[in-house]
Write a protein that holds these residues in place. Structure first.
Motif, PDB file in Angstrom:
ATOM      1  N   LYS A  11       0.837  -1.210   0.000  1.00  0.00           N
ATOM      2  CA  LYS A  11       0.000   0.000   0.000  1.00  0.00           C
ATOM      3  C   LYS A  11       0.868   1.256   0.000  1.00  0.00           C
ATOM      4  O   LYS A  11       0.595   2.222  -0.721  1.00  0.00           O
ATOM      5  CB  LYS A  11      -0.931   0.000   1.217  1.00  0.00           C
ATOM      6  N   THR A  12       1.908   1.239   0.829  1.00  0.00           N
ATOM      7  CA  THR A  12       2.833   2.383   0.887  1.00  0.00           C
ATOM      8  C   THR A  12       3.540   2.573  -0.443  1.00  0.00           C
ATOM      9  O   THR A  12       3.650   3.698  -0.950  1.00  0.00           O
ATOM     10  CB  THR A  12       3.876   2.175   2.005  1.00  0.00           C
ATOM     11  N   LEU A  13       4.013   1.469  -1.015  1.00  0.00           N
ATOM     12  CA  LEU A  13       4.703   1.533  -2.301  1.00  0.00           C
ATOM     13  C   LEU A  13       3.777   2.055  -3.390  1.00  0.00           C
ATOM     14  O   LEU A  13       4.187   2.871  -4.232  1.00  0.00           O
ATOM     15  CB  LEU A  13       5.222   0.133  -2.666  1.00  0.00           C
ATOM     16  N   PHE A  14       2.519   1.606  -3.380  1.00  0.00           N
ATOM     17  CA  PHE A  14       1.555   2.059  -4.380  1.00  0.00           C
ATOM     18  C   PHE A  14       1.336   3.569  -4.274  1.00  0.00           C
ATOM     19  O   PHE A  14       1.294   4.273  -5.291  1.00  0.00           O
ATOM     20  CB  PHE A  14       0.231   1.314  -4.192  1.00  0.00           C
ATOM     21  N   CYS A  15       1.196   4.068  -3.043  1.00  0.00           N
ATOM     22  CA  CYS A  15       0.986   5.508  -2.827  1.00  0.00           C
ATOM     23  C   CYS A  15       2.198   6.316  -3.291  1.00  0.00           C
ATOM     24  O   CYS A  15       2.050   7.400  -3.874  1.00  0.00           O
ATOM     25  CB  CYS A  15       0.700   5.786  -1.359  1.00  0.00           C
ATOM     26  N   ILE A  16       3.396   5.783  -3.063  1.00  0.00           N
ATOM     27  CA  ILE A  16       4.617   6.473  -3.484  1.00  0.00           C
ATOM     28  C   ILE A  16       4.679   6.564  -5.008  1.00  0.00           C
ATOM     29  O   ILE A  16       4.971   7.626  -5.578  1.00  0.00           O
ATOM     30  CB  ILE A  16       5.873   5.753  -2.936  1.00  0.00           C
ATOM     31  N   ILE A  17       4.372   5.441  -5.681  1.00  0.00           N
ATOM     32  CA  ILE A  17       4.403   5.430  -7.148  1.00  0.00           C
ATOM     33  C   ILE A  17       3.299   6.320  -7.712  1.00  0.00           C
ATOM     34  O   ILE A  17       3.484   6.988  -8.736  1.00  0.00           O
ATOM     35  CB  ILE A  17       4.269   3.990  -7.680  1.00  0.00           C
ATOM     36  N   LEU A  18       2.151   6.368  -7.031  1.00  0.00           N
ATOM     37  CA  LEU A  18       1.058   7.248  -7.455  1.00  0.00           C
ATOM     38  C   LEU A  18       1.499   8.707  -7.389  1.00  0.00           C
ATOM     39  O   LEU A  18       1.218   9.502  -8.293  1.00  0.00           O
ATOM     40  CB  LEU A  18      -0.167   7.016  -6.566  1.00  0.00           C
ATOM     41  N   LEU A  19       2.207   9.061  -6.321  1.00  0.00           N
ATOM     42  CA  LEU A  19       2.737  10.421  -6.178  1.00  0.00           C
ATOM     43  C   LEU A  19       3.767  10.711  -7.269  1.00  0.00           C
ATOM     44  O   LEU A  19       3.774  11.810  -7.856  1.00  0.00           O
ATOM     45  CB  LEU A  19       3.363  10.592  -4.796  1.00  0.00           C
ATOM     46  N   ILE A  20       4.631   9.731  -7.553  1.00  0.00           N
ATOM     47  CA  ILE A  20       5.622   9.891  -8.615  1.00  0.00           C
ATOM     48  C   ILE A  20       4.934  10.117  -9.954  1.00  0.00           C
ATOM     49  O   ILE A  20       5.372  10.944 -10.770  1.00  0.00           O
ATOM     50  CB  ILE A  20       6.543   8.645  -8.681  1.00  0.00           C
ATOM     51  N   THR A  21       3.838   9.415 -10.180  1.00  0.00           N
ATOM     52  CA  THR A  21       3.083   9.572 -11.423  1.00  0.00           C
ATOM     53  C   THR A  21       2.541  10.990 -11.561  1.00  0.00           C
ATOM     54  O   THR A  21       2.607  11.600 -12.637  1.00  0.00           O
ATOM     55  CB  THR A  21       1.916   8.563 -11.486  1.00  0.00           C
ATOM     56  N   PHE A  22       2.013  11.537 -10.454  1.00  0.00           N
ATOM     57  CA  PHE A  22       1.486  12.907 -10.473  1.00  0.00           C
ATOM     58  C   PHE A  22       2.605  13.910 -10.768  1.00  0.00           C
ATOM     59  O   PHE A  22       2.438  14.819 -11.600  1.00  0.00           O
ATOM     60  CB  PHE A  22       0.828  13.234  -9.128  1.00  0.00           C
ATOM     61  N   VAL A  23       3.740  13.732 -10.110  1.00  0.00           N
ATOM     62  CA  VAL A  23       4.882  14.631 -10.340  1.00  0.00           C
ATOM     63  C   VAL A  23       5.350  14.522 -11.793  1.00  0.00           C
ATOM     64  O   VAL A  23       5.683  15.530 -12.432  1.00  0.00           O
ATOM     65  CB  VAL A  23       6.040  14.300  -9.372  1.00  0.00           C
ATOM     66  N   LEU A  24       5.359  13.290 -12.330  1.00  0.00           N
ATOM     67  CA  LEU A  24       5.762  13.076 -13.721  1.00  0.00           C
ATOM     68  C   LEU A  24       4.829  13.806 -14.676  1.00  0.00           C
ATOM     69  O   LEU A  24       5.285  14.431 -15.644  1.00  0.00           O
ATOM     70  CB  LEU A  24       5.768  11.577 -14.035  1.00  0.00           C
ATOM     71  N   ILE A  25       3.524  13.741 -14.408  1.00  0.00           N
ATOM     72  CA  ILE A  25       2.546  14.418 -15.257  1.00  0.00           C
ATOM     73  C   ILE A  25       2.809  15.927 -15.287  1.00  0.00           C
ATOM     74  O   ILE A  25       2.790  16.551 -16.354  1.00  0.00           O
ATOM     75  CB  ILE A  25       1.109  14.123 -14.767  1.00  0.00           C
ATOM     76  N   ILE A  26       3.048  16.502 -14.119  1.00  0.00           N
ATOM     77  CA  ILE A  26       3.326  17.939 -14.057  1.00  0.00           C
ATOM     78  C   ILE A  26       4.621  18.266 -14.777  1.00  0.00           C
ATOM     79  O   ILE A  26       4.710  19.244 -15.537  1.00  0.00           O
ATOM     80  CB  ILE A  26       3.401  18.418 -12.585  1.00  0.00           C
ATOM     81  N   TYR A  27       5.636  17.419 -14.571  1.00  0.00           N
ATOM     82  CA  TYR A  27       6.954  17.690 -15.171  1.00  0.00           C
ATOM     83  C   TYR A  27       6.904  17.636 -16.696  1.00  0.00           C
ATOM     84  O   TYR A  27       7.390  18.548 -17.373  1.00  0.00           O
ATOM     85  CB  TYR A  27       7.993  16.693 -14.653  1.00  0.00           C
ATOM     86  N   VAL A  28       6.313  16.572 -17.255  1.00  0.00           N
ATOM     87  CA  VAL A  28       6.314  16.451 -18.716  1.00  0.00           C
ATOM     88  C   VAL A  28       5.411  17.490 -19.367  1.00  0.00           C
ATOM     89  O   VAL A  28       5.576  17.794 -20.551  1.00  0.00           O
ATOM     90  CB  VAL A  28       5.905  15.023 -19.165  1.00  0.00           C
ATOM     91  N   SER A  29       4.484  18.063 -18.595  1.00  0.00           N
ATOM     92  CA  SER A  29       3.646  19.133 -19.145  1.00  0.00           C
ATOM     93  C   SER A  29       4.449  20.418 -19.369  1.00  0.00           C
ATOM     94  O   SER A  29       3.972  21.331 -20.048  1.00  0.00           O
ATOM     95  CB  SER A  29       2.449  19.412 -18.224  1.00  0.00           C
ATOM     96  N   THR A  30       5.645  20.484 -18.792  1.00  0.00           N
ATOM     97  CA  THR A  30       6.506  21.662 -18.992  1.00  0.00           C
ATOM     98  C   THR A  30       7.404  21.507 -20.215  1.00  0.00           C
ATOM     99  O   THR A  30       8.049  22.468 -20.638  1.00  0.00           O
ATOM    100  CB  THR A  30       7.409  21.898 -17.758  1.00  0.00           C
TER     101      THR A  30
END
Length: 351
Positions: A11-30
């Motif tokens: 569960k912890t690992l899933f939440c961490i990867i979910l957060l990484i996914t959100f950060v990735l979305i913001i980053y590639v939008s730049t």
């Protein structure tokens, strides 16, 4: 590690990867021709949060940048994530049902079947919606479900589906359907640009409407597949063992086939044919986290989203302003990996 500790860890690992996914979305939008910072993109996203968005409005971000981020880049990135999620979940499902790590929507031919259905819809001019249902999606679904049934029945020997038969049937049917699409393109030159979209695979024409259309299908479909995760685990061990433990294997396979085909149909209807995502991601997750589908399915969903977001970002930025079809990028990664899996399977004496 106890069972409770293992669940907490995942569960912890899933939440961490979910957060990484959100950060990735913001980053590639730049990333792109317009020079937009990470902070500006983040502000534009948070401005859209109902209730608090008006308090986060920043005059320092121009309206042009807001349009580029919110109307052009983010719909494409989010759609790519949903497409990757759908393909990976279906890939993990097929690999569990067919009990072989080389099954995916592309190799088994389902993507080509859905693309043919969509192509027929384009050629006869029924691209619009009727009673709130996209007819192009309906045609893609019919093509997908027909293809998976044909491939499965051709490959089946009794109650088993041999790896060689499945691969050969899938590749042969896929090649045949691709040929039919090519012939239709020749005889319908006025529709050739629209048809090429399906054949090459792209999310360049993404919109929030497409995201809204695909989102419930992918989420509900993934949840339904996850509901059968334990059954898939037992089927992987052996169908006879699964039956003795109370699993209705035929019913389970039919439900999963229909659900997977529906997911692929809607996915192909907005992105065209994007191959190998459902092959690479589930197999990679399986090597890292094990074969338990209760773990494999949710992590494959996130992994697929991340993989296709990165692939699409490469497709639109590597030779900017020219774009590479994202299907070509995934094939560059996927084809060698498929050959590697084939070689490993051959060494084990399975084929």
């Amino acid at each position: 590690m106890s069972f409770v500790e293992k669940i907490k860890y995942y569960k912890t690992l899933f939440c961490i990867i979910l957060l990484i996914t959100f950060v990735l979305i913001i980053y590639v939008s730049t990333l792109g021709v317009a020079d937009i910072s990470f902070g500006q993109s983040l502000k534009v996203v948070f401005e859209k949060i109902p209730g608090i968005g008006k308090y986060l409005y920043d005059d320092g971000v121009s309206d042009t940048y807001r349009t580029i981020i919110w109307q052009i880049r983010l719909p494409r990135i989010v759609l790519a994530g949903l497409v990757g999620m759908s393909l990976s979940v279906v890939g993990a499902t097929f690999q569990g049902m067919f009990k072989n790590p080389m099954a995916d929507p592309y190799v088994v031919g389902v993507s080509s079947g859905a693309a043919l259905g969509a192509t027929i819809a384009i050629v006869i001019g029924i691209e619009k919606t009727f009673a709130g249902i996209g007819l192009i999606n309906l045609m893609a679904f019919l093509g997908a479900i027909a293809t998976v049934l044909v491939v499965y029945n051709i490959a089946r020997v009794g109650t088993k589906v041999p790896v060689t038969a499945l691969l050969l049937a899938g590749i042969a049917i896929s090649a045949m359907l691709s040929s039919i699409i090519s012939v239709m393109m020749i005889f319908n030159r006025d529709k050739i640009e629209s048809i090429v979209f399906w054949v090459m695979g792209s999310v360049a024409a993404a919109s929030w409407q497409q995201v809204i259309t695909l989102l419930p299908v992918v989420i509900i479909g993934s949840i339904l597949v996850y509901f059968y995760a334990k059954d898939l685990n037992l089927i992987m061990v052996g169908e006879e063992s699964a039956k003795t433990l109370g699993v209705e294997t035929d019913k389970t396979k039919k439900i999963l086939l229909v659900t997977s085909s529906l997911m692929i149909a809607f996915t192909v209807s907005v992105s065209g044919i994007i191959g190998f995502v459902g092959l690479i991601v589930p197999h990679g997750v399986r090597m890292l986290l094990g074969p338990d589908h209760r773990i494999l399915i949710p992590f494959s969903a996130l992994g697929g989203a991340i993989f296709l977001i990165i692939s699409d970002t490469l497709a639109r930025t590597l030779v900017s302003p020219t774009e590479i079809p994202v299907g070509a990028v995934t094939a560059i990664f996927g084809s060698p990996y498929f050959l590697y899996l084939l070689y490993k399977t051959k060494k084990k004496g399975v084929i």
